[in-house]
Write an enzyme that holds these catalytic residues in place. Structure first.
Site, PDB file in Angstrom:
ATOM      1  N   GLU A 142      -2.047  -4.612  -8.358  1.00 59.25           N
ATOM      2  CA  GLU A 142      -2.517  -5.166  -7.082  1.00 59.25           C
ATOM      3  C   GLU A 142      -3.162  -6.535  -7.264  1.00 59.25           C
ATOM      4  OE1 GLU A 142      -1.691  -3.959  -4.271  1.00 59.25           O
ATOM      5  OE2 GLU A 142      -0.748  -2.223  -5.231  1.00 59.25           O
ATOM      6  N   GLU A 214       7.225  -6.514  -5.907  1.00 61.94           N
ATOM      7  CA  GLU A 214       6.731  -5.298  -6.557  1.00 61.94           C
ATOM      8  C   GLU A 214       7.134  -5.269  -8.025  1.00 61.94           C
ATOM      9  OE1 GLU A 214       4.613  -3.224  -5.356  1.00 61.94           O
ATOM     10  OE2 GLU A 214       4.607  -4.238  -3.411  1.00 61.94           O
TER      11      GLU A 214
END
Length: 300
Positions: A142, A214
């Site tokens: 993240e 991602e």
């Protein structure tokens, strides 16, 4: 982008620039069609500006509200803050705000209009299921989004799709108050078709960028922590537990699905329409990449 030890992801940077260019072109086309059919140019630009600024400025607050998340202090969540402190020190980056959402779905997401305004949120389901090394891998993932500013780009990118939907509804409302002559019908049809096409193409571009970012965040986290296997283990745990999560918790994740660490539904396999529309790459692809990095690092 501020320099951090995550390094520069040229592939991600190129895709972000390409996506923003494509979406900007779509916006110009949509605005031109609206103005050509008699919509006031100042009105179109003003509405567009208000929507863009509102979405960009309040993106973190909206995401936090949708997840019913709250900011936590180091006293309230010492272990979580300690891990974030360690990852930020390794990455040589500023520490974002930390939030926790009361949700059984094991997930995490980062949002915010800039690195200084960013927030990383984890769910209680994630904290309960992962050990310290796995949690560090997820948080490093993240924080990679924050460091590479792709959170900001994703926030702005979704603006075009929102604008297209808003303009379509505006045309429908305005046409209801007009005489239903042939010209009005043609105008309604053309603007609706253009808005739908803009929305669909925007949707595809955003999903493609989301899948690549991602993979980029997985790669950045694995290289930074030196433990790709911990991140792979976290991915497998999360994916394996999705089927046991209550539907209400999965529905709560939907507003932040583009920003979440893992999809809130079981991933599809192979090439399909579902894979094109997915916000995340297939689990197998993510695990294969982590396995290659693990081999390159000589990780046991």
């Amino acid at each position: 982008m501020a320099r951090t030890r995550y390094g520069t992801d040229r592939g991600l940077s190129a895709r972000m620039v390409g996506t923003m260019f494509g979406l900007g072109l779509l916006y110009v086309i949509l605005a031109a069609v609206l103005i050509a059919f008699g919509f006031n140019a100042i009105f179109v630009l003003a509405i567009s500006g208000v929507l863009l600024v509102g979405q960009w400025w309040f993106s973190d607050s909206l995401a936090m509200s949708a997840m019913r998340a709250r900011i936590v202090t180091p006293e309230q969540a010492p272990q979580l803050h300690a891990i974030v402190d360690r990852v930020c020190a390794m990455a040589d980056m500023s520490k974002p705000r930390i939030g926790i959402a009361q949700n059984d779905a094991p997930n995490a997401f980062a949002t915010g209009r800039s690195p200084n305004r960013s927030v990383v949120v984890v769910t209680t389901g994630l904290l309960r299921r992962l050990d310290a090394e796995e949690l560090e891998g997820v948080l490093a993932h993240e924080l990679s989004h924050v460091a590479h500013r792709d959170v900001t780009v994703m926030t702005i990118a979704s603006f075009t799709a929102i604008l297209a939907g808003f303009m379509t509804r505006s045309v429908m409302w305005s046409s209801m108050g007009r005489n239903r002559d042939q010209n009005t019908a043609v105008m309604f049809l053309v603007i609706t078709v253009v808005s739908v096409v803009v929305y669909f193409v925007s949707y595809i571009l955003i999903r493609a960028l989301s899948r690549y970012r991602e993979l980029g965040a997985d790669r950045g986290a694995a290289l930074l922590t030196g433990r790709p296997s911990a991140l792979a283990s976290a991915l497998q745990k999360i994916t394996g537990d999705i089927a046991t999560i209550p539907n209400k918790d999965l529905r709560q994740m939907e507003p932040v699905s583009n920003f979440a660490f893992a999809p809130a539904v079981a991933p599809g396999r192979g090439f399909s329409l579902e894979s094109i529309m997915s916000t995340h790459p297939p689990l197998e692809k993510r695990l294969e990449q982590l396995a290659r990095i693990s081999a390159e690092l000589g990780e046991r």
